[in-house]
Design a protein around this motif. Structure first.
Motif, PDB file in Angstrom:
ATOM      1  N   CYS A  27      76.291  28.291  21.615  1.00  0.00           N
ATOM      2  CA  CYS A  27      77.757  28.292  21.724  1.00  0.00           C
ATOM      3  C   CYS A  27      78.377  29.567  21.159  1.00  0.00           C
ATOM      4  N   ILE A  28      77.810  30.079  20.068  1.00  0.00           N
ATOM      5  CA  ILE A  28      78.361  31.267  19.430  1.00  0.00           C
ATOM      6  C   ILE A  28      77.941  32.549  20.150  1.00  0.00           C
ATOM      7  N   MET A  29      76.682  32.626  20.568  1.00  0.00           N
ATOM      8  CA  MET A  29      76.116  33.892  21.027  1.00  0.00           C
ATOM      9  C   MET A  29      75.997  34.027  22.541  1.00  0.00           C
ATOM     10  N   HIS A  30      76.373  33.018  23.320  1.00  0.00           N
ATOM     11  CA  HIS A  30      76.177  33.069  24.775  1.00  0.00           C
ATOM     12  C   HIS A  30      76.855  34.260  25.455  1.00  0.00           C
ATOM     13  N   PRO A  31      78.081  34.646  25.088  1.00  0.00           N
ATOM     14  CA  PRO A  31      78.705  35.798  25.766  1.00  0.00           C
ATOM     15  C   PRO A  31      77.844  37.061  25.731  1.00  0.00           C
ATOM     16  N   LEU A  32      77.150  37.308  24.627  1.00  0.00           N
ATOM     17  CA  LEU A  32      76.294  38.482  24.543  1.00  0.00           C
ATOM     18  C   LEU A  32      75.067  38.345  25.437  1.00  0.00           C
ATOM     19  N   ASP A  33      74.573  37.121  25.614  1.00  0.00           N
ATOM     20  CA  ASP A  33      73.458  36.895  26.526  1.00  0.00           C
ATOM     21  C   ASP A  33      73.890  37.186  27.951  1.00  0.00           C
ATOM     22  N   LEU A  34      75.099  36.798  28.304  1.00  0.00           N
ATOM     23  CA  LEU A  34      75.616  37.047  29.648  1.00  0.00           C
ATOM     24  C   LEU A  34      75.769  38.552  29.890  1.00  0.00           C
ATOM     25  N   ILE A  35      76.332  39.267  28.919  1.00  0.00           N
ATOM     26  CA  ILE A  35      76.505  40.718  29.058  1.00  0.00           C
ATOM     27  C   ILE A  35      75.146  41.405  29.193  1.00  0.00           C
ATOM     28  N   LYS A  36      74.173  40.961  28.429  1.00  0.00           N
ATOM     29  CA  LYS A  36      72.816  41.500  28.513  1.00  0.00           C
ATOM     30  C   LYS A  36      72.265  41.338  29.921  1.00  0.00           C
ATOM     31  N   THR A  37      72.442  40.157  30.505  1.00  0.00           N
ATOM     32  CA  THR A  37      71.939  39.894  31.851  1.00  0.00           C
ATOM     33  C   THR A  37      72.640  40.776  32.876  1.00  0.00           C
ATOM     34  N   SER A  51      83.536  53.969  41.357  1.00  0.00           N
ATOM     35  CA  SER A  51      84.749  53.150  41.339  1.00  0.00           C
ATOM     36  C   SER A  51      84.451  51.660  41.404  1.00  0.00           C
ATOM     37  N   ASP A  52      83.196  51.295  41.493  1.00  0.00           N
ATOM     38  CA  ASP A  52      82.812  49.885  41.603  1.00  0.00           C
ATOM     39  C   ASP A  52      83.289  49.139  40.356  1.00  0.00           C
ATOM     40  N   PRO A  53      84.172  48.142  40.519  1.00  0.00           N
ATOM     41  CA  PRO A  53      84.677  47.408  39.352  1.00  0.00           C
ATOM     42  C   PRO A  53      83.621  46.552  38.679  1.00  0.00           C
ATOM     43  N   HIS A  54      82.467  46.402  39.339  1.00  0.00           N
ATOM     44  CA  HIS A  54      81.409  45.577  38.771  1.00  0.00           C
ATOM     45  C   HIS A  54      80.255  46.403  38.221  1.00  0.00           C
ATOM     46  N   TYR A  55      80.477  47.729  38.098  1.00  0.00           N
ATOM     47  CA  TYR A  55      79.477  48.547  37.407  1.00  0.00           C
ATOM     48  C   TYR A  55      79.921  48.703  35.957  1.00  0.00           C
ATOM     49  N   TYR A  56      78.991  48.485  35.034  1.00  0.00           N
ATOM     50  CA  TYR A  56      79.339  48.487  33.619  1.00  0.00           C
ATOM     51  C   TYR A  56      78.671  49.656  32.908  1.00  0.00           C
ATOM     52  N   ASN A  57      79.472  50.425  32.160  1.00  0.00           N
ATOM     53  CA  ASN A  57      78.969  51.576  31.424  1.00  0.00           C
ATOM     54  C   ASN A  57      78.462  51.216  30.034  1.00  0.00           C
ATOM     55  N   GLY A  58      78.607  49.988  29.635  1.00  0.00           N
ATOM     56  CA  GLY A  58      78.163  49.551  28.316  1.00  0.00           C
ATOM     57  C   GLY A  58      78.771  48.212  27.975  1.00  0.00           C
ATOM     58  N   LYS A  64      85.553  44.412  29.046  1.00  0.00           N
ATOM     59  CA  LYS A  64      86.878  44.699  29.604  1.00  0.00           C
ATOM     60  C   LYS A  64      86.956  44.305  31.075  1.00  0.00           C
ATOM     61  N   LYS A  65      85.952  44.717  31.869  1.00  0.00           N
ATOM     62  CA  LYS A  65      85.973  44.459  33.315  1.00  0.00           C
ATOM     63  C   LYS A  65      85.801  42.966  33.616  1.00  0.00           C
ATOM     64  N   MET A  66      84.974  42.294  32.852  1.00  0.00           N
ATOM     65  CA  MET A  66      84.818  40.857  33.055  1.00  0.00           C
ATOM     66  C   MET A  66      86.116  40.122  32.741  1.00  0.00           C
ATOM     67  N   TYR A  67      86.747  40.497  31.646  1.00  0.00           N
ATOM     68  CA  TYR A  67      88.008  39.856  31.271  1.00  0.00           C
ATOM     69  C   TYR A  67      89.085  40.125  32.315  1.00  0.00           C
ATOM     70  N   ARG A  68      89.158  41.364  32.802  1.00  0.00           N
ATOM     71  CA  ARG A  68      90.188  41.737  33.767  1.00  0.00           C
ATOM     72  C   ARG A  68      89.941  41.102  35.148  1.00  0.00           C
ATOM     73  N   ASN A  69      88.691  41.080  35.601  1.00  0.00           N
ATOM     74  CA  ASN A  69      88.383  40.638  36.954  1.00  0.00           C
ATOM     75  C   ASN A  69      87.989  39.164  37.069  1.00  0.00           C
ATOM     76  N   GLU A  70      87.489  38.570  35.949  1.00  0.00           N
ATOM     77  CA  GLU A  70      86.952  37.210  36.041  1.00  0.00           C
ATOM     78  C   GLU A  70      87.580  36.226  35.063  1.00  0.00           C
ATOM     79  N   GLY A  71      88.351  36.730  34.100  1.00  0.00           N
ATOM     80  CA  GLY A  71      89.015  35.845  33.149  1.00  0.00           C
ATOM     81  C   GLY A  71      88.220  35.618  31.874  1.00  0.00           C
ATOM     82  N   LEU A  72      88.893  35.101  30.856  1.00  0.00           N
ATOM     83  CA  LEU A  72      88.285  34.901  29.539  1.00  0.00           C
ATOM     84  C   LEU A  72      87.120  33.928  29.572  1.00  0.00           C
ATOM     85  N   THR A  73      87.262  32.856  30.344  1.00  0.00           N
ATOM     86  CA  THR A  73      86.207  31.833  30.367  1.00  0.00           C
ATOM     87  C   THR A  73      84.929  32.330  31.047  1.00  0.00           C
TER      88      THR A  73
END
Length: 310
Positions: A27-37, A51-58, A64-73
């Motif tokens: 429950c605490i660490m899942h967001p980091l597992d998702l970012i890793k994947t 310009s791909d909004p789904h390419y991540y530089n880090g 930032k891009k996940m929050y902006r394009n997919e929401g907090l949840t």
């Protein structure tokens, strides 16, 4: 009869403590597992549009891009499979670790660092076989870049995988060898280092200092395990995640995926997602071991008090 009852009580305490530790850690660490994947699934920047909004530089760019394009949840996409798997997974991890310790004593009266390492390896392999189907569903959900409210349910994704590819190594059990290698190596380092170092470093009488000692050893164990097993984690993500060309399987085997990533993207690509993995499994490893220890001893005290009152 008394020995059987004792073993059953120990197993019950290990299940309760392991399940609690796993649930809290996920429950605490899942967001980091998702970012890793997400970082592990993407190819080099040169093969994608800048310009791909789904390419991540880090990590920060991904957040930032996940929050902006997919929401907090969206940071908790795919959390249900690991939550459903954590109680049996942690139960298997800790119960089998204790059993493997007895197997790898090699005549010694007490466990050695080699005993802890081999027992960890055995528990990781056993754990991987159990949890791999959940990992396949989790990675599929995590790779979905739609809004969190539009992502199909866990059950829908599971049925789709089974319907299209079955239960075998192209379906719900694809990437099994990569998961075995990843979990086996991680647990070998994780348990081997934690229990060996914990035995050498003296305990503190002060509860706060003792808590800090366990957290520090658990954190270091998680970091070391993450650094050693990351290439197998990258291979696992590539095998279980969506392939670059739909309908064409590019990443088939563990060694094949590692070699292919190395040839096409270089040595550093085998360590994609290392930072979020370390940020997750460093503190996550500490959380899990410390919670396990405290819950186990809490349950042990409860059992002893109940036994004395009978």
């Amino acid at each position: 009869m008394a020995d059987i009852e004792k073993h059953l009580k120990q197993a019950a305490m290990q299940v309760g403590a392991g399940g609690s530790a796993g649930f809290i850690e996920v429950c605490i660490m899942h967001p980091l597992d998702l970012i890793k994947t997400r970082l592990q699934l993407q190819a080099n920047k040169s093969s994608l549009k800048s310009s791909d909004p789904h390419y991540y530089n880090g990590i920060i760019d991904c957040m930032k891009k996940m929050y902006r394009n997919e929401g907090l949840t969206s940071f908790w996409k795919g959390i249900l499979p690991p939550i459903l798997a954590e109680t049996p997974k942690r139960a298997v991890k800790f119960v089998t670790f204790e059993q493997y310790k007895k197997l790898f004593l090699f005549g010694s009266s007490s466990p050695t660092p080699l005993t802890f390492a081999l027992a960890g390896l055995g528990s990781g392999i056993t754990e991987a076989i159990l949890v791999n189907p959940f990992e396949v569903v989790k990675v599929t959900l995590q790779s979905n870049r739609a809004l969190a409210t539009e992502v199909p349910s866990t059950w829908t994704v599971t049925r789709q995988i089974v319907r299209e590819n079955g239960l075998g190594f192209r379906g719900l059990n694809k990437g099994l060898t990569a998961t075995i290698a990843r979990n086996g190596i991680f647990n070998m380092v994780y348990f081997g280092f934690y229990h060996s170092v914990k035995g050498y470093l003296p305990e503190y009488e002060d509860p706060l200092l003792e808590f800090g000692r366990k957290v520090a050893i658990g954190f270091t164990s998680g970091v070391l395990g993450s650094c050693v097993n990351i290439p197998f984690d990258v291979a696992k993500s590539r095998i279980q995640g969506p392939q670059p060309i739909p309908g064409v399987i590019k990443y088939r085997s563990t060694t094949g995926a590692i070699v292919l990533v190395y040839k096409e993207e270089g040595f550093r690509a085998l360590y994609k997602g290392l930072l979020p993995k370390v940020l997750r499994l460093g503190p996550g490893g500490a959380i899990m071991l410390v919670v396990y220890d405290y819950v186990y001893h809490f349950l042990e005290d409860k059992f002893q008090k109940k036994h004395r009152n009978l």
